[in-house]
Design a protein around this motif. Structure first.
Motif, PDB file in Angstrom:
ATOM      1  N   VAL A 152      29.885  -0.057  39.622  1.00  0.00           N
ATOM      2  CA  VAL A 152      31.066   0.788  39.806  1.00  0.00           C
ATOM      3  C   VAL A 152      30.860   2.128  39.090  1.00  0.00           C
ATOM      4  N   PRO A 153      30.630   3.198  39.856  1.00  0.00           N
ATOM      5  CA  PRO A 153      30.447   4.507  39.216  1.00  0.00           C
ATOM      6  C   PRO A 153      31.754   4.956  38.563  1.00  0.00           C
ATOM      7  N   ILE A 154      31.671   5.402  37.324  1.00  0.00           N
ATOM      8  CA  ILE A 154      32.879   5.911  36.660  1.00  0.00           C
ATOM      9  C   ILE A 154      32.806   7.423  36.485  1.00  0.00           C
ATOM     10  N   MET A 155      31.598   7.950  36.525  1.00  0.00           N
ATOM     11  CA  MET A 155      31.449   9.404  36.427  1.00  0.00           C
ATOM     12  C   MET A 155      30.116   9.827  37.042  1.00  0.00           C
ATOM     13  N   TYR A 156      30.056  11.080  37.381  1.00  0.00           N
ATOM     14  CA  TYR A 156      28.844  11.637  37.997  1.00  0.00           C
ATOM     15  C   TYR A 156      28.371  12.803  37.147  1.00  0.00           C
ATOM     16  N   GLY A 157      27.063  13.053  37.177  1.00  0.00           N
ATOM     17  CA  GLY A 157      26.530  14.248  36.533  1.00  0.00           C
ATOM     18  C   GLY A 157      26.244  14.072  35.059  1.00  0.00           C
ATOM     19  N   CYS A 158      25.687  15.126  34.471  1.00  0.00           N
ATOM     20  CA  CYS A 158      25.303  15.094  33.058  1.00  0.00           C
ATOM     21  C   CYS A 158      25.366  16.499  32.488  1.00  0.00           C
ATOM     22  N   ASN A 159      25.866  16.598  31.250  1.00  0.00           N
ATOM     23  CA  ASN A 159      25.971  17.906  30.597  1.00  0.00           C
ATOM     24  C   ASN A 159      24.936  18.093  29.500  1.00  0.00           C
ATOM     25  N   ASN A 160      24.021  17.141  29.348  1.00  0.00           N
ATOM     26  CA  ASN A 160      23.230  17.138  28.115  1.00  0.00           C
ATOM     27  C   ASN A 160      21.981  18.003  28.128  1.00  0.00           C
ATOM     28  N   PHE A 161      21.385  18.189  29.265  1.00  0.00           N
ATOM     29  CA  PHE A 161      20.201  19.038  29.361  1.00  0.00           C
ATOM     30  C   PHE A 161      19.129  18.698  28.323  1.00  0.00           C
ATOM     31  N   CYS A 162      18.727  17.449  28.270  1.00  0.00           N
ATOM     32  CA  CYS A 162      17.532  17.095  27.510  1.00  0.00           C
ATOM     33  C   CYS A 162      16.403  17.905  28.149  1.00  0.00           C
ATOM     34  N   THR A 163      15.496  18.428  27.332  1.00  0.00           N
ATOM     35  CA  THR A 163      14.590  19.461  27.858  1.00  0.00           C
ATOM     36  C   THR A 163      13.576  18.949  28.894  1.00  0.00           C
ATOM     37  N   TYR A 164      13.378  17.618  28.949  1.00  0.00           N
ATOM     38  CA  TYR A 164      12.419  17.069  29.907  1.00  0.00           C
ATOM     39  C   TYR A 164      13.077  16.701  31.226  1.00  0.00           C
ATOM     40  N   CYS A 165      14.404  16.695  31.295  1.00  0.00           N
ATOM     41  CA  CYS A 165      15.095  15.923  32.336  1.00  0.00           C
ATOM     42  C   CYS A 165      15.660  16.781  33.467  1.00  0.00           C
ATOM     43  N   ILE A 166      15.469  16.297  34.670  1.00  0.00           N
ATOM     44  CA  ILE A 166      15.895  17.010  35.873  1.00  0.00           C
ATOM     45  C   ILE A 166      17.321  16.629  36.288  1.00  0.00           C
ATOM     46  N   VAL A 167      17.809  15.510  35.745  1.00  0.00           N
ATOM     47  CA  VAL A 167      19.086  14.955  36.232  1.00  0.00           C
ATOM     48  C   VAL A 167      20.248  15.958  36.238  1.00  0.00           C
ATOM     49  N   PRO A 168      20.462  16.722  35.153  1.00  0.00           N
ATOM     50  CA  PRO A 168      21.605  17.650  35.189  1.00  0.00           C
ATOM     51  C   PRO A 168      21.500  18.683  36.322  1.00  0.00           C
ATOM     52  N   TYR A 169      20.278  18.986  36.745  1.00  0.00           N
ATOM     53  CA  TYR A 169      20.096  19.985  37.802  1.00  0.00           C
ATOM     54  C   TYR A 169      20.376  19.395  39.183  1.00  0.00           C
TER      55      TYR A 169
END
Ligand code: SAH
Ligand code: SF4
Ligand code: F3S
Length: 441
Positions: A152-169
């Motif tokens: 069950v998705p409760i939220m989408y996206g990410c605000n953290n911008f870990c320097t290796y990670c593409i997910v927030p983009y």
């Protein structure tokens, strides 16, 4: 006659959950999901781009599908998910046999797009605008894969911008679903017989922070815990910087909230944590683990680790191994750093050579595997509650289930156990990734 859709899913649970919603929409268009690409009238690859290896797998599949398209020109072929978001139009340029590309914020358009392609109103379709996936989730019907566990998705996206990670983009900023919608989805799953709920988000602990007046993640957990019929509540993933004492308390006092904390540390030294932009120190992380262990002593703790991040020296790596020996995780998912174009780390100096990365990965796994085995061996002789899943994939006379701490348990089938039951198993044997035993009563 019903049409057949194949949905290939890559990457994380979020993609599984999205695919279940795509299947729900396709069902309304007369499609049934099939497991063989060769049979399909419609093929969708719901993709991941977190590491290069994930993308390579998808490009391989895209190549295979070219032949299917040649054999059956009416076959519709689309790319969704994180690679679709990242590459957009470029995917069709590279592989013109792709009919449509829908970004992560546009899954709700799937029905329209497939309908128009079927009617040949359009030839190609690309849309990667970041729409509101939150609204999409609540609009789309769900066809769940399993019968016991519901994502069950409760939220989408990410605000953290870990320097290796593409997910927030590729997933955009954090957007939380309304608690009433989440709870109604949970109640609906319970009514259909689902016993286990996993609440999903890139960083579930910041649930509600993007909206005025939303409940906290701990409050949401407690509300899900109260839903009649749900035996187990899980969640992922927790960013260590945001895991509150309130959540730890909720696990401690909850009835169905499982005693398992997946808290990806990524690295075990302050220098690398800073370069990764993780926003906590080793000392803060250790204090968190201390709080978890003192409140919920029987909890399992697992993590994600990255080796070969730019600037990692032998000394850093030794620090990482020492850190692992000190924390003693139940299990760790270990990854080789994969540079992602557009992320800050991809442009950092001192990239680590591939052979060194591989060598470090193996050393890391050796250390961790020994720890995992030692922890599991301590469980031999004890009884533990499992949620019965059913026969194991390889041997039908052996059944499988999971402990509340998320460990896999195998036992010889006794004839009266049913999927979905909670049973006690007496543990007789331990391995690195699983436990073996026999039904205790
Ligand atoms: N939001 C979650 C999961 C993110 S992706 C979290 O923050 O924990 C899952 C894991 O993939 C991450 O925890 C990290 O260990 C790994 N990962 C992400 N980007 C990576 C990269 N560029 N190279 C290697 N591993 C990566
Ligand atoms: Fe990626 Fe970091 Fe966000 Fe997790 S918290 S999705 S690792 S940027
Ligand atoms: Fe991959 Fe996207 Fe999940 S990049 S790990 S599928 S959020």
């Amino acid at each position: 006659m019903s049409k057949k859709a194949f949905i290939g899913v890559y990457g994380c649970q979020m993609n599984i959950a999205d695919a279940e919603r795509m299947e729900g929409v396709l069902k309304t268009l007369g499609y049934n999901r099939v497991n063989e690409m060769q049979e399909a009238d419609l093929i969708i690859l719901n993709t991941c781009c977190v590491r290069e290896t994930a993308e390579d797998k998808v490009y391989g599949k895209i190549g295979e599908i070219k032949h299917l398209k040649q054999q059956n020109p009416r076959l519709i072929f689309g790319i969704t998910g994180c690679m679709a978001q990242k590459e957009g139009e470029a995917l069709i340029k590279r592989a013109p046999h792709i009919d449509f590309v829908l970004g992560t914020g546009r899954v709700a358009e799937l029905g329209n797009v497939v309908g128009q392609l079927e009617d040949e109103q359009i030839q190609h379709f690309v849309d990667t605008t970041m729409d509101d996936a939150v609204e999409a989730a609540s609009r789309m019907p769900v066809e769940r894969e399993g019968t016991l566990s519901a994502w069950v998705p409760i939220m989408y996206g990410c605000n953290n911008f870990c320097t290796y990670c593409i997910v927030p983009y590729v997933r955009g900023r954090e957007r939380s679903r309304r608690a009433e919608e989440i709870l109604s989805e949970v109640r609906d799953a319970a009514a259909k017989g689902y016993k286990e709920i996993t609440l999903l988000g890139q960083n579930v602990n910041s649930y509600g922070n993007d909206q005025e007046g939303f409940m906290s993640f701990a409050e949401l957990l407690k509300a899900v815990d109260e839903v009649e019929g749900i035996e187990r509540v899980r969640y992922m993933t927790s960013h260590p910087k945001d895991l509150s004492d309130e959540v730890i308390e909720a696990v401690k006092n909850g009835r169905h909230i499982c005693e398992h904390f997946h808290i990806p540390v990524q690295y075990g030294t302050d220098k690398l944590l800073k370069r990764m932009n993780r926003k906590y120190t080793v000392a803060q992380y250790k204090a968190l683990v201390g709080r978890i262990r003192s409140s919920v002593p029987n909890a399992s703790i697992t993590t994600d680790l990255i080796v070969g991040f730019p600037g990692e020296t032998e000394e850093d790596f030794k620090g990482m191994l020492d850190f692992l020996s000190e924390i003693r995780y139940d299990a760790a998912y270990t990854f080789i750093y994969s540079p992602r174009t557009g992320t800050p780390a991809a442009d950092m100096p001192d990239q680590v050579p591939e052979e060194v990365k591989k060598d470090r990965l193996h050393k890391l796994m050796d250390v961790q595997n020994e720890i995992s085995l030692a922890i599991n061996e301590k469980l031999v002789g004890s009884d533990t509650e499992v949620l019965v899943e059913g026969p194991s994939r390889t041997d039908k006379s052996v059944w499988t289930g999971r402990t509340r701490t998320s460990k896999i348990v195998l036992w010889p089938y006794e004839g009266n156990e049913q999927p979905g039951e909670l049973r006690r198993v007496h543990i007789t044997q331990a391995q690195t990734w699983l436990l073996k035993g026999k039904l205790a009563e």
